[in-house]
Motif scaffolding. Structure first.
Motif, PDB file in Angstrom:
ATOM      1  N   TYR A   1     -11.628 -14.031  -6.125  1.00 58.13           N
ATOM      2  CA  TYR A   1     -11.377 -13.163  -5.382  1.00 58.13           C
ATOM      3  C   TYR A   1     -12.166 -12.430  -4.293  1.00 58.13           C
ATOM      4  O   TYR A   1     -11.889 -12.220  -3.072  1.00 58.13           O
ATOM      5  CB  TYR A   1     -10.647 -11.934  -6.284  1.00 58.13           C
ATOM      6  CG  TYR A   1      -9.198 -12.025  -6.423  1.00 58.13           C
ATOM      7  CD1 TYR A   1      -8.342 -12.021  -5.316  1.00 58.13           C
ATOM      8  CD2 TYR A   1      -8.617 -12.264  -7.847  1.00 58.13           C
ATOM      9  CE1 TYR A   1      -6.747 -12.262  -5.549  1.00 58.13           C
ATOM     10  CE2 TYR A   1      -7.104 -12.544  -7.789  1.00 58.13           C
ATOM     11  CZ  TYR A   1      -6.507 -12.397  -6.798  1.00 58.13           C
ATOM     12  OH  TYR A   1      -5.271 -12.552  -7.012  1.00 58.13           O
ATOM     13  N   GLY A   2     -13.186 -12.276  -4.673  1.00 60.50           N
ATOM     14  CA  GLY A   2     -14.448 -11.942  -3.960  1.00 60.50           C
ATOM     15  C   GLY A   2     -14.533 -12.951  -2.634  1.00 60.50           C
ATOM     16  O   GLY A   2     -14.742 -12.304  -1.249  1.00 60.50           O
TER      17      GLY A   2
ATOM     18  N   ALA B   1      -5.603  -1.939   3.015  1.00 60.04           N
ATOM     19  CA  ALA B   1      -5.221  -3.307   3.542  1.00 60.04           C
ATOM     20  C   ALA B   1      -4.194  -3.167   4.643  1.00 60.04           C
ATOM     21  O   ALA B   1      -4.361  -3.783   5.775  1.00 60.04           O
ATOM     22  CB  ALA B   1      -4.383  -4.007   2.604  1.00 60.04           C
ATOM     23  N   ALA B   2      -3.406  -1.995   4.846  1.00 55.44           N
ATOM     24  CA  ALA B   2      -2.467  -1.775   5.843  1.00 55.44           C
ATOM     25  C   ALA B   2      -2.951  -1.373   7.162  1.00 55.44           C
ATOM     26  O   ALA B   2      -2.816  -1.971   8.145  1.00 55.44           O
ATOM     27  CB  ALA B   2      -1.406  -0.832   5.568  1.00 55.44           C
TER      28      ALA B   2
ATOM     29  N   GLY C   1     -10.062 -14.177   3.620  1.00 60.58           N
ATOM     30  CA  GLY C   1      -8.928 -15.041   3.549  1.00 60.58           C
ATOM     31  C   GLY C   1      -7.598 -14.103   3.752  1.00 60.58           C
ATOM     32  O   GLY C   1      -6.684 -14.477   4.492  1.00 60.58           O
ATOM     33  N   LEU C   2      -7.458 -13.197   2.612  1.00 59.62           N
ATOM     34  CA  LEU C   2      -6.332 -12.382   2.272  1.00 59.62           C
ATOM     35  C   LEU C   2      -6.150 -11.615   3.521  1.00 59.62           C
ATOM     36  O   LEU C   2      -5.124 -11.284   4.159  1.00 59.62           O
ATOM     37  CB  LEU C   2      -6.709 -11.843   0.998  1.00 59.62           C
ATOM     38  CG  LEU C   2      -6.543 -12.739  -0.088  1.00 59.62           C
ATOM     39  CD1 LEU C   2      -7.023 -11.733  -1.474  1.00 59.62           C
ATOM     40  CD2 LEU C   2      -5.205 -13.252  -0.486  1.00 59.62           C
TER      41      LEU C   2
ATOM     42  N   ILE D   1      -4.208  -8.173  -0.847  1.00 58.49           N
ATOM     43  CA  ILE D   1      -5.722  -7.569  -0.740  1.00 58.49           C
ATOM     44  C   ILE D   1      -6.061  -6.396  -1.929  1.00 58.49           C
ATOM     45  O   ILE D   1      -7.185  -6.499  -2.305  1.00 58.49           O
ATOM     46  CB  ILE D   1      -5.604  -6.900   0.786  1.00 58.49           C
ATOM     47  CG1 ILE D   1      -5.734  -7.859   2.022  1.00 58.49           C
ATOM     48  CG2 ILE D   1      -7.005  -6.078   0.848  1.00 58.49           C
ATOM     49  CD1 ILE D   1      -5.528  -7.434   3.103  1.00 58.49           C
ATOM     50  N   SER D   2      -5.079  -5.801  -2.077  1.00 56.45           N
ATOM     51  CA  SER D   2      -5.435  -4.688  -3.160  1.00 56.45           C
ATOM     52  C   SER D   2      -5.571  -5.596  -4.389  1.00 56.45           C
ATOM     53  O   SER D   2      -6.290  -4.904  -5.134  1.00 56.45           O
ATOM     54  CB  SER D   2      -3.874  -3.720  -3.320  1.00 56.45           C
ATOM     55  OG  SER D   2      -2.801  -4.578  -3.889  1.00 56.45           O
ATOM     56  N   ILE D   3      -4.880  -6.692  -4.835  1.00 55.46           N
ATOM     57  CA  ILE D   3      -5.447  -7.253  -6.187  1.00 55.46           C
ATOM     58  C   ILE D   3      -6.925  -7.732  -6.027  1.00 55.46           C
ATOM     59  O   ILE D   3      -7.584  -7.534  -6.947  1.00 55.46           O
ATOM     60  CB  ILE D   3      -4.436  -8.287  -6.247  1.00 55.46           C
ATOM     61  CG1 ILE D   3      -3.069  -7.827  -6.642  1.00 55.46           C
ATOM     62  CG2 ILE D   3      -4.945  -9.286  -7.208  1.00 55.46           C
ATOM     63  CD1 ILE D   3      -2.018  -9.215  -6.529  1.00 55.46           C
ATOM     64  N   GLY D   4      -7.222  -8.002  -4.668  1.00 55.65           N
ATOM     65  CA  GLY D   4      -8.666  -8.861  -4.618  1.00 55.65           C
ATOM     66  C   GLY D   4      -9.410  -7.540  -4.800  1.00 55.65           C
ATOM     67  O   GLY D   4     -10.449  -7.636  -5.544  1.00 55.65           O
ATOM     68  N   LEU D   5      -9.611  -6.318  -4.239  1.00 54.15           N
ATOM     69  CA  LEU D   5     -10.060  -5.091  -4.456  1.00 54.15           C
ATOM     70  C   LEU D   5     -10.177  -4.582  -5.557  1.00 54.15           C
ATOM     71  O   LEU D   5     -11.229  -4.167  -6.268  1.00 54.15           O
ATOM     72  CB  LEU D   5      -9.530  -4.261  -3.430  1.00 54.15           C
ATOM     73  CG  LEU D   5      -9.903  -4.568  -2.070  1.00 54.15           C
ATOM     74  CD1 LEU D   5      -9.111  -3.316  -1.014  1.00 54.15           C
ATOM     75  CD2 LEU D   5     -11.241  -4.653  -1.508  1.00 54.15           C
TER      76      LEU D   5
END
Length: 477
Positions: free
Chosen positions: A321-322, A176-177, A327-328, A155-159
């Motif tokens: 990623y957006g 994310a957590a 999904g993530l 999630i952090s990578i996607g953001l």
């Protein structure tokens, strides 16, 4: 035998008026008592205003199963084909798909014969006693807690990718957590299944967007950008042992959601529809893997990124990623929910608090989800080589939980039949079950070795990622 039959009857009973579904979805009354009170061999009686865990329909089951199998990890399959060659890669993928499909089917058969089984640790307890229960239970929790940590980093990578590193990465991991804890605390899989549909749809759109993009672009992002270029894909290759076994392990990881199917079938309204759901899930996942792996590798060749989300360039990576972010998030929700539910059921099993709407029920449940999310966050943020460690845990425990127990489960239920009549079918199934145990053990040991080598090489090259870093973690994917 009579007690087992009574347990099976009680495990298959629900309240038609409470569930409110058609007769096909209702499993009947508590026949032994002649009453309407729903009862389950795992969760016990569902009381008025209590939590009905047996509320998951078969379509929701398909969504949950496919979401545990299909994630952005599917985009590592093209790199596996690059290591093995396209033809051997497809053969290995189909072989792994076939074995894990059998494994998931056996979970349903074993559950129908032993309705008191909730998770893989219960199966281990039946087969191997206390040692089997604790070993498989610990492996299950460790695997999914690390998966939850990996989901938070995803999630952090996607953001980071979508916002062009709009905030410190450590902040994104915290966000994310928190999201994972909040939605992972939804009490039943039946109520989470609608999220699984959203997450599955978004992940599929994202990965197919990348797949289409690499097909219509002139060349992949990693290829030389000047001069003529054509894909250097190969039908056959001669990889080293370490490279080959790492590639096969990646294919196994694509089906490593298998042990979660115990928890899924335990919450189905009608477990008789489990096999249908398994076939839909495994068929859909395998077709997706074949299409994406083949198309991306064909167009990118050795210039495929791993994961392949960056193969089509920065803009497509941002868009993908957006699309993938929901999904993530759903993946993280599920992999927090599953180990938390395992601990919760084990703590309150046999108690009225398991299904009753009491303070103890909610305190224990929220404590389990918070504890799972917190541990996953801490290990994901604090361990410098976390991504390599996830690969190591997946190779060791993902394979271990998807192959060997299922071979042993068939032998446990059917070995005595050979004393009465050693039919050809029985002998063939014994051979196949033993083969599943042996090949699973080989892949576990060899894959773990390959992952250890990979962790060492990665650490020598980069020195690890650092704990609680603000560094943009989307640049490498």
């Amino acid at each position: 035998m009579g007690d087992a039959a009574d347990m099976r009857k009680s495990a298959l009973s629900t309240d038609p008026e409470r569930v409110g579904d058609s007769p096909a979805d209702v499993e009947g009354k508590d026949i032994a008592n002649g009453q309407d009170a729903p009862h389950d061999a795992v969760f016990g009686e569902v009381k008025e205003n209590g939590t009905n865990y047996r509320s998951l329909g078969w379509l929701g089951t398909v969504a949950l199963m496919m979401k545990t199998q299909i994630g952005l990890g599917v985009l590592s399959i093209p790199s596996s084909f690059d290591a093995l060659g396209l033809i051997p890669g497809l053969i290995c993928l189909i072989a792994v798909a076939s074995i894990t499909t059998w494994s998931t089917y056996i979970i349903g058969v074993f559950k129908s014969r032993h309705p008191e089984v909730y998770s893989i640790d219960d199966a281990g307890g039946l087969m191997f006693g206390r040692i089997g229960r604790e070993t498989l239970g610990a492996a299950f929790c460790i695997l999914w807690v690390f998966a939850a940590g990996s989901g938070m980093l995803g999630i952090s990578i996607g953001l980071n990718a979508v916002s062009t590193h709009g905030a410190c990465t450590a902040i994104f991991v915290v966000v994310a957590a928190i999201i994972g804890f909040m939605f992972g605390s939804i009490s039943t899989l039946g109520r989470i299944s609608w999220l699984a549909w959203i997450g599955l749809t978004c992940i599929l759109i994202s990965i197919f967007t990348v797949t289409i993009a690499v097909g219509i672009q002139d060349r992949p992002a990693a290829a030389p950008q000047h001069g003529s270029w054509s894909s250097d894909y190969e039908l056959f290759k001669q990889p080293s042992f370490t490279s080959a076994i790492s590639a096969v392990s990646t294919l196994v990881f694509a089906y490593a959601g298998t042990p979660a199917f115990f928890s899924v079938i335990a919450e189905m309204r009608d477990p008789r529809q489990y096999t249908k759901a398994v076939l839909v899930c495994q068929t859909g996942a395998t077709i997706t893997y074949i299409v994406i792996g083949t198309v991306v590798y064909y167009f990118c060749g050795s210039y495929v990124a791993s994961p392949a989300l960056g193969s089509a360039g920065t803009l497509v990576k941002k868009v993908a990623y957006g699309l993938a972010l929901p999904g993530l998030i759903v993946t993280t929700i599920l992999v927090i929910h599953l180990p938390a539910k395992y601990v919760f059921v084990r703590m309150l099993r046999g108690s009225d608090h398991l299904t009753a709407n009491t303070f103890v029920h909610w305190a224990v449940w929220l404590g389990c989800t918070l504890g799972t999310a917190l541990i996953a966050y801490l290990i994901a943020s604090a361990i410098p080589v976390f991504e390599g460690l996830v690969a190591l845990i997946g190779a060791l425990l993902g394979t271990f939980l998807s192959f060997q127990p299922m071979g042993c489960m068939w032998l446990y239920d059917n070995w005595s039949k050979g004393k009465q009549e050693r039919s050809l079918r029985w002998m063939l199934m014994v051979c196949f079950s033993v083969f599943v145990v042996v090949i699973g053990t080989f892949l576990m040991i060899a894959g773990t070795y390959g992952s250890v080598v990979g962790v060492i090489d990665s650490y020598k090259e980069s020195g690890g990622s650092g704990g609680w870093t603000c560094k943009d973690n989307s640049n490498s994917v």
